[in-house]
Design an enzyme around this catalytic site. Structure first.
Site, PDB file in Angstrom:
ATOM      1  CB  CYS A  74      -0.929  -0.001   1.215  1.00 17.17           C
ATOM      2  SG  CYS A  74      -2.018   1.438   1.243  1.00 17.17           S
ATOM      3  CG  HIS A 160      -1.331  -2.147  -9.541  1.00 12.53           C
ATOM      4  ND1 HIS A 160      -2.208  -1.196  -9.084  1.00 12.53           N
ATOM      5  CD2 HIS A 160      -0.555  -2.485  -8.475  1.00 12.53           C
ATOM      6  CE1 HIS A 160      -1.959  -0.954  -7.804  1.00 12.53           C
ATOM      7  NE2 HIS A 160      -0.965  -1.725  -7.410  1.00 12.53           N
ATOM      8  CD  GLU A 209      -6.766   1.379  -3.433  1.00 16.56           C
ATOM      9  OE1 GLU A 209      -6.624   0.494  -2.565  1.00 16.56           O
ATOM     10  OE2 GLU A 209      -6.372   2.556  -3.299  1.00 16.56           O
ATOM     11  CB  CYS A 218      -4.309   3.816  -5.898  1.00 16.94           C
ATOM     12  SG  CYS A 218      -3.675   2.123  -5.742  1.00 16.94           S
ATOM     13  N   GLY A 221      -0.850   2.100  -7.400  1.00 13.43           N
ATOM     14  CA  GLY A 221      -1.489   2.267  -8.707  1.00 13.43           C
ATOM     15  C   GLY A 221      -0.794   3.330  -9.539  1.00 13.43           C
TER      16      GLY A 221
HETATM   17  N1  LIG Z   1      -6.233  -2.225  -2.649  1.00 13.00           N
HETATM   18  C1  LIG Z   1      -4.814  -2.620  -2.737  1.00 13.00           C
HETATM   19  C2  LIG Z   1      -4.074  -2.291  -1.416  1.00 13.00           C
HETATM   20  C3  LIG Z   1      -3.941  -0.790  -1.165  1.00 13.00           C
HETATM   21  C4  LIG Z   1      -3.234  -0.087  -2.287  1.00 13.00           C
HETATM   22  C5  LIG Z   1      -3.367   1.435  -2.308  1.00 13.00           C
HETATM   23  N2  LIG Z   1      -4.175   2.017  -1.285  1.00 13.00           N
HETATM   24  C6  LIG Z   1      -1.998   2.116  -2.386  1.00 13.00           C
HETATM   25  O1  LIG Z   1      -1.866   3.274  -1.945  1.00 13.00           O
HETATM   26  O2  LIG Z   1      -1.065   1.492  -2.958  1.00 13.00           O
HETATM   27  C7  LIG Z   1      -4.740  -4.119  -3.010  1.00 13.00           C
HETATM   28  O3  LIG Z   1      -5.727  -4.807  -2.776  1.00 13.00           O
HETATM   29  O4  LIG Z   1      -3.676  -4.577  -3.475  1.00 13.00           O
END
Ligand SMILES: N[C@H](CCC[C@H](N)C(=O)O)C(=O)O
Length: 275
Positions: A74, A160, A209, A218, A221
């Protein structure tokens, strides 16, 4: 009484818990309650600080999506993690090495209050993303009920899928996002990014997400979007990514090198759970 701190990275918001000085049992049900914006505190992810597990690291960092699922990365959360452990007096270091379920990341607290995260090297091996198709991931055609979609696929400790769009305000993101996130080619789900390139050093991005839905930002992301954009010959080494919640700076020389992200980390309030 469990203490927590509410934080965000460009509006991607977190409940951060010190797992060193209090005993936590992060069941999926408990995580979902914490994340619930009516029955709990409300957040996109829950972050837990733990004792280091890997050699040469200062802490371990557990990440849970609002749906209760535990994940390996994250980016926005990593910046808030660094701010949290400093504010809580858990370290006095400016450079912090942190173990996660997906590996080790290095966080650097900058003089201007922002945080630099070395997100490690992007993953293209489909088995490590994970991604079922064996095609090279930077131009893959995803079969959707609404028709085929060309995407880029990359792992940053979490999976991703990046789609290039001409106009971020008109692309059918609300419809495509959930279809991509749940697509069968991603056995553990995927985070679906939609990128509109403005220049070789600037792009807009929205992300649906995994385990949350669309977030205001994100971090991983943004890194994934720059990796795909560079592979498509559209982006340079240092890119400003404009997300609904604000801007991140992403730097990636290309090839088998680490990707860096710079952005803010904001503490909103401290609190205590009633039960
Ligand atoms: N939803 C993402 C985790 C949080 C990623 C995001 N909040 C960031 O800042 O990288 C997943 O399931 O891999």
């Amino acid at each position: 009484m469990i203490r927590f701190t509410k934080m965000h990275g460009l509006g991607n918001d977190f409940v951060v818990l010190d797992g060193l000085r209090q005993t936590l049992e992060p069941s999926p049900e408990w995580i979902r309650m914490l994340a619930d914006r009516h029955f709990g505190i409300g957040c996109d992810q829950v972050l837990i600080v733990e004792q280091p597990r890997a050699q040469g690291t200062d802490f371990h960092y557990r990440i849970f999506n609002a749906d209760g699922g535990e994940v390996g990365q994250c980016g926005n959360g990593a910046r808030c993690f660094a701010r949290f452990v400093r504010d809580q007096g858990l370290t006095d270091k400016d450079r912090i090495r942190v173990g996660t379920a997906a590996g080790v990341i290095e966080l650097t607290l900058l003089a201007d209050g922002r945080v630099h995260v070395d997100m490690g090297r992007p993953q293209f091996d489909p088995r490590r993303i994970p991604f079922l198709a064996q095609a090279r991931a930077n131009a893959y055609v995803l079969g959707l009920a609404t028709g085929n979609l060309a995407i880029g696929v990359v792992g940053l400790g979490n999976p991703h899928a990046v789609t290039l769009v001409d106009d971020l305000d008109r692309a059918p993101i609300e419809r495509l996002g959930p279809l991509i996130v749940a697509h069968q080619d991603f056995p553990e789900g995927v985070n679906a990014g939609f990128m509109q390139v403005l220049a070789t050093d600037r792009a807009r991005l929205r992300v649906f997400e995994r385990g949350v839905g669309e977030t205001l930002a994100c971090g991983s992301g943004a890194c994934a979007a720059v990796v795909c954009g560079r592979q498509w010959g559209l982006l340079g080494e240092r890119v400003q990514i404009e997300l609904p919640g604000g801007e991140l700076t992403i730097e990636w020389p290309g090839g088998d090198t680490s990707i860096g992200m710079i952005g803010p980390a904001t503490r909103v309030f401290d609190g205590e759970l009633a039960s």
